[in-house]
Design a protein around this motif. Structure first.
Motif, PDB file in Angstrom:
ATOM      1  N   PHE A  89      26.510  27.123  98.274  1.00 42.88           N
ATOM      2  CA  PHE A  89      27.170  25.679  98.800  1.00 42.88           C
ATOM      3  C   PHE A  89      25.929  24.987  98.769  1.00 42.88           C
ATOM      4  CE2 PHE A  89      31.530  26.296 100.448  1.00 42.88           C
ATOM      5  CZ  PHE A  89      31.613  27.755 100.339  1.00 42.88           C
ATOM      6  N   PRO A  90      26.034  23.903  97.848  1.00 39.28           N
ATOM      7  CA  PRO A  90      25.191  22.592  97.845  1.00 39.28           C
ATOM      8  C   PRO A  90      24.980  22.132  99.117  1.00 39.28           C
ATOM      9  CG  PRO A  90      26.874  22.034  96.460  1.00 39.28           C
ATOM     10  CD  PRO A  90      27.345  23.512  96.980  1.00 39.28           C
ATOM     11  N   VAL A  91      23.949  21.290  99.140  1.00 38.69           N
ATOM     12  CA  VAL A  91      23.621  20.567 100.567  1.00 38.69           C
ATOM     13  C   VAL A  91      23.854  19.144 100.003  1.00 38.69           C
ATOM     14  CG1 VAL A  91      22.185  19.902 102.133  1.00 38.69           C
ATOM     15  CG2 VAL A  91      22.221  22.452 101.466  1.00 38.69           C
ATOM     16  N   CYS A  92      24.482  18.262 100.612  1.00 35.08           N
ATOM     17  CA  CYS A  92      24.732  16.800 100.437  1.00 35.08           C
ATOM     18  C   CYS A  92      23.566  16.337 100.956  1.00 35.08           C
ATOM     19  CB  CYS A  92      25.925  16.247 101.372  1.00 35.08           C
ATOM     20  SG  CYS A  92      26.232  14.604 101.205  1.00 35.08           S
ATOM     21  N   GLY A  93      23.248  14.939 100.435  1.00 36.05           N
ATOM     22  CA  GLY A  93      21.889  14.260 100.605  1.00 36.05           C
ATOM     23  C   GLY A  93      21.954  13.830 102.210  1.00 36.05           C
ATOM     24  N   CYS A  94      23.183  14.023 102.933  1.00 41.16           N
ATOM     25  CA  CYS A  94      22.827  13.741 104.410  1.00 41.16           C
ATOM     26  C   CYS A  94      22.549  14.810 105.117  1.00 41.16           C
ATOM     27  CB  CYS A  94      24.269  13.103 104.955  1.00 41.16           C
ATOM     28  SG  CYS A  94      25.570  14.435 104.736  1.00 41.16           S
ATOM     29  N   GLY A  95      22.428  16.021 104.501  1.00 37.01           N
ATOM     30  CA  GLY A  95      21.836  17.306 105.063  1.00 37.01           C
ATOM     31  C   GLY A  95      22.842  18.185 105.408  1.00 37.01           C
ATOM     32  N   ILE A  96      24.268  17.908 105.297  1.00 35.18           N
ATOM     33  CA  ILE A  96      25.170  18.740 105.830  1.00 35.18           C
ATOM     34  C   ILE A  96      25.490  19.507 104.466  1.00 35.18           C
ATOM     35  CG2 ILE A  96      27.683  18.882 106.320  1.00 35.18           C
ATOM     36  CD1 ILE A  96      27.097  16.316 108.086  1.00 35.18           C
ATOM     37  N   LEU A  97      25.815  20.904 104.771  1.00 32.92           N
ATOM     38  CA  LEU A  97      26.550  21.823 103.750  1.00 32.92           C
ATOM     39  C   LEU A  97      27.787  21.469 103.243  1.00 32.92           C
ATOM     40  CD1 LEU A  97      24.896  24.391 102.909  1.00 32.92           C
ATOM     41  CD2 LEU A  97      26.498  25.719 104.187  1.00 32.92           C
ATOM     42  N   ALA A  98      27.697  21.182 101.945  1.00 35.00           N
ATOM     43  CA  ALA A  98      29.096  20.846 101.245  1.00 35.00           C
ATOM     44  C   ALA A  98      30.282  21.886 101.571  1.00 35.00           C
ATOM     45  CB  ALA A  98      28.782  20.552  99.879  1.00 35.00           C
ATOM     46  N   PHE A 141      32.988  20.869  95.494  1.00 39.46           N
ATOM     47  CA  PHE A 141      32.189  20.808  96.430  1.00 39.46           C
ATOM     48  C   PHE A 141      32.260  19.238  97.032  1.00 39.46           C
ATOM     49  CE2 PHE A 141      30.174  24.577  94.687  1.00 39.46           C
ATOM     50  CZ  PHE A 141      30.528  25.417  95.473  1.00 39.46           C
ATOM     51  N   GLY A 142      32.362  19.093  98.429  1.00 34.07           N
ATOM     52  CA  GLY A 142      32.190  17.551  98.832  1.00 34.07           C
ATOM     53  C   GLY A 142      31.708  17.619 100.268  1.00 34.07           C
ATOM     54  N   CYS A 143      31.307  16.637 100.596  1.00 34.22           N
ATOM     55  CA  CYS A 143      30.384  16.551 101.746  1.00 34.22           C
ATOM     56  C   CYS A 143      31.650  16.690 102.912  1.00 34.22           C
ATOM     57  CB  CYS A 143      29.951  15.189 102.119  1.00 34.22           C
ATOM     58  SG  CYS A 143      29.067  14.944 103.754  1.00 34.22           S
ATOM     59  N   LYS A 144      31.475  17.205 104.003  1.00 36.40           N
ATOM     60  CA  LYS A 144      32.397  17.655 105.175  1.00 36.40           C
ATOM     61  C   LYS A 144      32.921  16.585 105.646  1.00 36.40           C
ATOM     62  CE  LYS A 144      32.491  19.759 109.633  1.00 36.40           C
ATOM     63  NZ  LYS A 144      31.576  20.250 110.809  1.00 36.40           N
ATOM     64  N   ASP A 145      32.160  15.436 105.749  1.00 34.86           N
ATOM     65  CA  ASP A 145      32.501  14.123 106.505  1.00 34.86           C
ATOM     66  C   ASP A 145      32.291  12.957 105.514  1.00 34.86           C
ATOM     67  OD1 ASP A 145      33.332  12.361 108.435  1.00 34.86           O
ATOM     68  OD2 ASP A 145      31.459  12.146 109.533  1.00 34.86           O
ATOM     69  N   HIS A 146      32.773  13.258 104.386  1.00 35.74           N
ATOM     70  CA  HIS A 146      32.782  12.040 103.354  1.00 35.74           C
ATOM     71  C   HIS A 146      33.487  10.726 103.628  1.00 35.74           C
ATOM     72  CE1 HIS A 146      36.579  13.850 102.027  1.00 35.74           C
ATOM     73  NE2 HIS A 146      36.673  12.681 101.640  1.00 35.74           N
ATOM     74  N   HIS A 156      27.870   9.220 105.307  1.00 36.99           N
ATOM     75  CA  HIS A 156      28.292  10.079 104.132  1.00 36.99           C
ATOM     76  C   HIS A 156      28.778   9.391 103.007  1.00 36.99           C
ATOM     77  CE1 HIS A 156      27.382  13.211 106.779  1.00 36.99           C
ATOM     78  NE2 HIS A 156      27.874  12.710 107.933  1.00 36.99           N
ATOM     79  N   ARG A 157      29.652   8.499 102.791  1.00 36.50           N
ATOM     80  CA  ARG A 157      30.104   7.570 101.744  1.00 36.50           C
ATOM     81  C   ARG A 157      29.076   6.945 100.888  1.00 36.50           C
ATOM     82  NH1 ARG A 157      34.386   3.209 103.342  1.00 36.50           N
ATOM     83  NH2 ARG A 157      34.970   5.051 104.636  1.00 36.50           N
ATOM     84  N   ALA A 158      27.697   6.929 101.439  1.00 31.81           N
ATOM     85  CA  ALA A 158      26.918   6.235 100.679  1.00 31.81           C
ATOM     86  C   ALA A 158      26.293   7.556  99.784  1.00 31.81           C
ATOM     87  CB  ALA A 158      25.699   5.905 101.798  1.00 31.81           C
ATOM     88  N   TYR A 159      26.336   8.640 100.224  1.00 30.74           N
ATOM     89  CA  TYR A 159      25.858   9.807  99.387  1.00 30.74           C
ATOM     90  C   TYR A 159      26.700   9.985  98.306  1.00 30.74           C
ATOM     91  CZ  TYR A 159      22.220  10.441 103.063  1.00 30.74           C
ATOM     92  OH  TYR A 159      21.537  10.210 103.856  1.00 30.74           O
ATOM     93  N   ARG A 160      28.113   9.837  98.507  1.00 31.59           N
ATOM     94  CA  ARG A 160      29.104  10.217  97.500  1.00 31.59           C
ATOM     95  C   ARG A 160      28.745  11.659  96.945  1.00 31.59           C
ATOM     96  NH1 ARG A 160      32.349   5.911  96.901  1.00 31.59           N
ATOM     97  NH2 ARG A 160      31.417   3.850  97.372  1.00 31.59           N
ATOM     98  N   PHE A 161      28.586  12.586  97.534  1.00 30.43           N
ATOM     99  CA  PHE A 161      28.010  13.821  97.004  1.00 30.43           C
ATOM    100  C   PHE A 161      29.495  14.336  96.638  1.00 30.43           C
ATOM    101  CE2 PHE A 161      27.998  18.635  97.031  1.00 30.43           C
ATOM    102  CZ  PHE A 161      26.760  18.439  96.471  1.00 30.43           C
ATOM    103  N   PHE A 162      29.611  14.864  95.237  1.00 33.80           N
ATOM    104  CA  PHE A 162      30.743  15.452  94.520  1.00 33.80           C
ATOM    105  C   PHE A 162      30.154  16.594  93.428  1.00 33.80           C
ATOM    106  CE2 PHE A 162      33.641  15.664  91.456  1.00 33.80           C
ATOM    107  CZ  PHE A 162      34.924  16.037  91.987  1.00 33.80           C
ATOM    108  N   SER A 163      30.493  17.637  93.328  1.00 37.43           N
ATOM    109  CA  SER A 163      30.406  18.545  92.351  1.00 37.43           C
ATOM    110  C   SER A 163      31.632  19.481  92.162  1.00 37.43           C
ATOM    111  CB  SER A 163      29.117  19.112  92.741  1.00 37.43           C
ATOM    112  OG  SER A 163      28.808  20.335  91.813  1.00 37.43           O
ATOM    113  N   TRP A 164      31.928  19.810  90.648  1.00 42.11           N
ATOM    114  CA  TRP A 164      32.940  20.641  90.362  1.00 42.11           C
ATOM    115  C   TRP A 164      32.637  22.041  90.823  1.00 42.11           C
ATOM    116  CZ3 TRP A 164      37.752  18.964  90.491  1.00 42.11           C
ATOM    117  CH2 TRP A 164      38.071  17.566  90.160  1.00 42.11           C
ATOM    118  N   PHE A 165      33.523  22.837  91.530  1.00 41.83           N
ATOM    119  CA  PHE A 165      33.180  24.307  91.278  1.00 41.83           C
ATOM    120  C   PHE A 165      33.811  24.990  90.236  1.00 41.83           C
ATOM    121  CE2 PHE A 165      34.665  28.400  92.856  1.00 41.83           C
ATOM    122  CZ  PHE A 165      33.615  29.060  93.202  1.00 41.83           C
TER     123      PHE A 165
END
Ligand code: ZN
Length: 98
Positions: free
Chosen positions: A7-16, A32-37, A42-51
């Motif tokens: 599991f990748p880690v979002c820029g906010c530090g939370i495990l995706a 993969f998406g941030c838990k609290d997007h 968390h919206r600022a990080y916009r963490f997203f990655s296809w699995f």
């Protein structure tokens, strides 16, 4: 046996988290998406990655067609069950009052 998922880690530090897309463009694709997007932080990080690997346009059309067919069959099955339920209720009422 499946490989363990890293599991990748979002820029906010939370495990995706591993989530499933229900969009028309990417049905049932996992990503993969941030838990609290939804929150501003968390919206600022916009963490997203296809699995799952992305589908070809042809595979996407085939999958969408199959999903539509499954949904149509499910609606028909529910209509039949409702119809039989109504018939059963009508029969029971008629037996009681006749
Ligand atoms: Zn985050």
């Amino acid at each position: 046996m499946e490989e363990p998922v890293e599991f990748p880690v979002c820029g906010c530090g939370i495990l995706a988290q591993l989530k499933t897309s229900w969009s028309i463009d990417n049905p049932r694709m996992r990503f993969f998406g941030c838990k609290d997007h939804g929150s501003l932080l968390h919206r600022a990080y916009r963490f997203f990655s296809w699995f799952d690997p992305l589908m070809t346009p042809h595979a996407r059309v085939v999958l969408l067609g199959l999903l539509k067919r499954i949904n149509k069959n499910e609606v028909q099955r529910r209509k039949k069950r409702l119809c039989w339920f109504i018939i059963s209720v009508v029969c029971i009422v008629m037996i009681w009052f006749v």
